[in-house]
Write a protein that holds these residues in place. Structure first.
Motif, short mmCIF file in Angstrom:
data_model
loop_
_atom_site.label_atom_id
_atom_site.label_comp_id
_atom_site.label_asym_id
_atom_site.label_seq_id
_atom_site.Cartn_x
_atom_site.Cartn_y
_atom_site.Cartn_z
N ALA A 464 36.74 13.81 49.92
CA ALA A 464 37.12 15.23 50.04
C ALA A 464 38.50 15.20 51.17
CB ALA A 464 35.95 15.89 50.97
N ALA A 465 38.89 14.55 51.81
CA ALA A 465 40.04 13.66 52.28
C ALA A 465 41.07 13.46 50.91
CB ALA A 465 40.63 12.88 53.59
N GLU A 468 41.96 16.32 48.36
CA GLU A 468 42.81 16.83 49.33
C GLU A 468 44.09 16.86 49.33
OE1 GLU A 468 43.60 21.19 51.25
OE2 GLU A 468 41.54 20.17 49.86
N GLU A 469 44.59 15.71 49.32
CA GLU A 469 45.51 14.99 50.58
C GLU A 469 46.58 14.63 48.81
OE1 GLU A 469 47.17 15.35 53.02
OE2 GLU A 469 45.42 15.63 53.70
N TYR A 531 40.34 14.07 59.86
CA TYR A 531 39.41 15.26 58.80
C TYR A 531 38.27 15.18 59.33
CZ TYR A 531 41.92 16.75 55.08
OH TYR A 531 43.22 17.10 54.51
N GLY A 591 34.02 24.69 51.72
CA GLY A 591 35.23 24.13 51.89
C GLY A 591 35.53 24.53 53.63
N ARG A 619 38.13 26.77 58.19
CA ARG A 619 38.34 25.63 56.92
C ARG A 619 38.74 24.70 57.34
NH1 ARG A 619 38.29 26.80 51.79
NH2 ARG A 619 37.58 29.26 51.89
N ILE A 621 38.81 21.95 53.78
CA ILE A 621 39.49 21.17 52.80
C ILE A 621 39.26 22.78 51.97
CG2 ILE A 621 38.74 19.43 52.54
CD1 ILE A 621 36.71 20.24 51.00
N SER A 622 39.66 23.04 50.84
CA SER A 622 40.15 24.21 49.64
C SER A 622 39.06 24.26 49.11
CB SER A 622 41.55 24.15 48.97
OG SER A 622 41.31 22.63 47.90
N THR A 623 39.07 25.40 48.68
CA THR A 623 37.96 25.75 47.99
C THR A 623 37.64 25.19 46.59
OG1 THR A 623 37.51 27.76 48.70
CG2 THR A 623 36.45 27.85 46.33
N GLU A 624 38.59 24.96 45.86
CA GLU A 624 38.99 24.30 45.06
C GLU A 624 38.94 22.41 45.23
OE1 GLU A 624 42.92 22.23 41.43
OE2 GLU A 624 43.00 23.67 43.03
N THR A 625 38.74 21.74 46.19
CA THR A 625 38.26 20.39 46.52
C THR A 625 37.27 20.70 46.58
OG1 THR A 625 40.38 20.00 47.38
CG2 THR A 625 38.71 18.43 48.33
#
Length: 737
Positions: A464-465, A468-469, A531, A591, A619, A621-625
């Motif tokens: 996830a990180a 996200e990164e 995270y 997320g 929240r 992480i983003s929804t997309e991630t």
């Protein structure tokens, strides 16, 4: 000239004069005169004797004991002689010459009797009476002379007479002293110490009994009672009023109360505390059946107290026992939710105080009586579903048995709300009889209180990180070697692939250690630590179980050379399976991390729901991630090379990750592995998070050990809650770049 016969020389009045003589030679007038004279003499003699007696008493008081005795004997002899003379004189047996010269009064009285005075004034001798044998007087006088004086016998010694006036004064003084003492004591009792004695008397009669408050019920999400209280009796004792023998009573009560007589006898026989205070109430047993209470009441011992009580009932016995917990004998929560929400469930006990008769132990009518009513406890409604809980427990028990596991746990959590629908642990116990266990480890809720190395299920945080990164794209690839060295330690992949290029889906499917470490290097230790905290590691989830563990999270400043290789793949740190389930719930919830919860709401005394604070959300992480990761986490199950391929479920698409960690015992890793499987379903629209973890001393992989249990729990949950099957086939992943 011849003397004429005296009998013929009578004057004309001789006969009449003779008639006036008494038989003893006195006329009636002379006798009366002599009698009066004698009476006066007696009175005078009595007075003289009394005066002499007083004189002698005074002399005797000054004299010694021997002189007093001699004087008393002399007085008795004199009194006896005077009495004898008086009797002889009255009978005429003593002549006038025989009278003692010392008593002139007696001489005159005798002369008057012997020589009565005639009316002419001449005195003549009284002629003696004649009988056939001579005169009576002569015979008596002769007999008296011949016999001589009679001997005087000594009288018994009389006791010394006391002084009545002195005795009266002493008695009066004694009575007065008693009256003064009694009056003083009465004043003390009625005025000075009256309150003290009244209070002491009240304490001897007063009995105070508790009125236990009914404990609130614990309900499942559908209103089914998981734990509740029913009416029962408590058995207590007042040792001061106990009539029976303590040893005998203990022998009779042990069978009824289920406690050994050796425990009951000291309670029955101890009447005071070590500080000297009387014990008037002590519990023998609480929560006994009403029938047992009636049987004990028939013993009719005033020292045994049977009162109203409540007993905890757990109809499911071991159903969610590790979550519910249990209460002690005093009705206090000791473990689980019973301990966490004890103040809400317990309520407030009341108190009953009344005066008891010392004879039969019954309340005294009209005496002091006070009752403080108990306030019942309030109910608690959980998020647990009893039917789902039952099924999850059975699946977990089967898994632990088949793989010779030592302990295990399984969870079902609703995505988006954080509601825990099922929480199973094994070994477990019967919450209806919580103290009948061989090992106290059975009380532990392994989902929240057992911390282990999470192993590969921790890798989802790194994926996830990395997404996200921007370290890698969802469809990106990267070269992955078979091994990598960190801090002098080689870390290798379990799946043999050599030096290959793997896609992110391939790294996830094959649980590549090397690929995960490379992604962590891209993220950096500080960002990875952020995270980890955001996903809820290193702190309790506050789901509601007392004693929940926080786990161990290594901050970056404490990393060693091996930490760069160990931390990303779930080592050098510990977590609970509850924390890992909440982490996967955040991924499934697009997320957003939602705090897990076991309590849906509280219910007040009127049966109305009490507003609860919404679970904490944040929240991560983003929804997309999150969406990308929801798709990629299907690879371990859908792909043939995936570590969780055996969990594939027909008609549903599952997403999840397997893990193999270690268990630290006494600072060292125990043999074997802690295998786990955490994921969610359906993958395209996550509804429920499922987590399974077991410790297998003999070793084993996450997929092979827990994959089947993960599949069965998802299958039942999705069907139980009516989730529609997937309409599209499972995705196909290209794991090789």
């Amino acid at each position: 000239m011849t003397e004429p016969d005296p009998r013929r020389r009578r004057d004309p009045s001789s006969i009449s004069r003779a008639r006036r003589y008494t038989p003893r030679g006195r006329t009636v007038r002379e006798a009366a005169s002599a009698s009066s004279e004698d009476n006066r003499a007696r009175e005078n003699g009595a007075r003289d004797r009394e005066a002499a007696r007083r004189e002698r008493n005074r002399a005797a008081e000054g004299a010694g004991a021997d002189e007093a005795a001699d004087l008393a004997a002399k007085r008795r002899r004199e009194a006896a002689a005077r009495s004898r003379e008086r009797r002889q004189r009255d009978t005429g047996t003593i002549p006038t010459e025989a009278r003692p010269p010392s008593r002139p009064t007696a001489t005159r009285r005798t002369a008057a009797k012997s020589e009565p005075v005639r009316r002419t004034g001449t005195v003549r001798a009284t002629p003696a009476k004649r009988t056939g044998r001579g005169t009576v007087g002569a015979q008596r006088r002769g007999a008296s002379r011949a016999a001589g004086p009679s001997p005087v016998r000594p009288q018994p010694r009389l006791p010394r007479l006391g002084s009545p006036s002195r005795r009266l004064r002493m008695a009066s003084a004694f009575v007065m002293i008693l009256l003064v003492l009694s009056g003083t004591r009465l004043v003390q009792l009625q005025v000075t110490d009256s309150a003290v004695y009244a209070a002491e008397a009240m304490n001897q009669r007063l009995t105070t009994e508790p009125l236990p408050a009914e404990r609130g019920a614990i309900l499942d999400r559908n209103g089914n009672r998981l734990a509740y209280s029913v009416e029962s009796n408590y058995i207590a004792v007042d040792p001061v009023m106990l009539k029976g023998d303590p040893a005998e009573l203990a022998g009779r009560l042990d069978r009824l109360l289920g406690r050994p007589a050796s425990e009951l006898e000291p309670i029955l026989s101890t009447q005071s505390t070590p500080q000297g205070e009387e014990i008037r109430f002590a519990y023998l047993q609480r929560g006994v059946d009403l029938a047992i209470g009636d049987e004990i009441r028939e013993m009719e011992d005033p020292g045994l107290i049977i009162g109203d009580d409540e007993r905890r009932v757990v109809p499911g016995h071991d159903l969610a026992a590790n979550v519910l917990g249990f209460t002690g004998e005093e009705g206090t929560g000791l473990a689980g939710l019973e301990a966490t929400y004890d103040s809400w469930l317990r309520g407030t006990d009341g108190e009953l105080s009344y005066e008891r008769s010392q004879l039969d132990g019954l309340p005294i009518p009209g005496a002091f009586y006070r009752e403080e009513e108990a306030v019942p406890g309030k109910d608690l409604q959980l998020t647990i579903d009893a039917d789902l809980q039952f099924q999850v427990q059975n699946i977990l028990e089967t898994t632990v048995t088949e793989h010779d596991a030592e302990f295990g746990s399984a969870l079902v959590m609703e995505v988006g709300t954080g509601d825990m629908l099922a929480m199973a642990s094994t070994p477990t116990y019967d919450a209806a009889d919580p103290f009948a266990v061989d090992d106290e480890e059975a009380y532990r809720d392994y989902a929240t209180q057992a911390t282990v190395d999470p192993g590969s299920i921790h890798k989802a945080i790194v994926f996830a990180a990395a997404l996200e990164e921007g370290c890698i794209e969802p469809d990106g690839t990267m070269p992955v070697a078979q091994t990598i060295n960190k801090g002098g330690v080689d870390y290798k992949d379990g799946y043999q692939h050599g030096d290959a290029i793997l896609s992110l889906a391939g790294i996830i499917a094959q649980s590549s250690n090397v690929g995960t470490i490379q992604l962590a290097d891209c993220i950096g230790k500080e960002k990875l630590y952020e995270y980890q905290l955001a996903f809820g590691l290193g702190a309790p989830s506050d789901v509601g179980i007392a004693g929940e563990a926080a786990g161990i999270l290594q901050p970056p400043e404490l990393w060693s050379g091996t930490s760069y290789g160990s931390v990303p793949i779930g080592h050098e740190g510990t977590a609970t399976i509850m924390q890992m389930a909440a982490m996967y719930g955040a991924i499934a919830n697009d997320g957003v991390y939602v705090q897990p919860t076991l309590v849906d709401h509280k219910i007040d005394a009127n049966g109305d729901p009490v507003e609860q604070e919404d679970p904490a959300e944040r929240r991560v992480i983003s929804t997309e991630t999150a969406k990308d990761l929801q798709y990629l986490l299907q690879a371990p199950i859908a792909d043939e090379t995936g570590t969780g391929h055996n969990a594939q479920l027909e008609h549903y698409h599952l997403a999840g990750k397997t893990g193999t960690g270690g268990l630290v015992v006494d600072g060292e890793y125990a043999p074997g592995n802690v295998t786990s499987f955490v994921g969610f379903a359906p993958a395209e629209d996550p509804q429920y998070v499922v987590a399974v973890s077991v410790y297998v001393p003999g070793g084993g992989g996450g997929g092979s050990t827990t994959g089947e249990a993960f599949k069965e729990i998802n299958e039942f949950a999705l069907g139980y809650f009516g989730v529609r099957p997937a309409t599209e086939p499972a995705p196909v992943f290209d794991v090789w770049g």
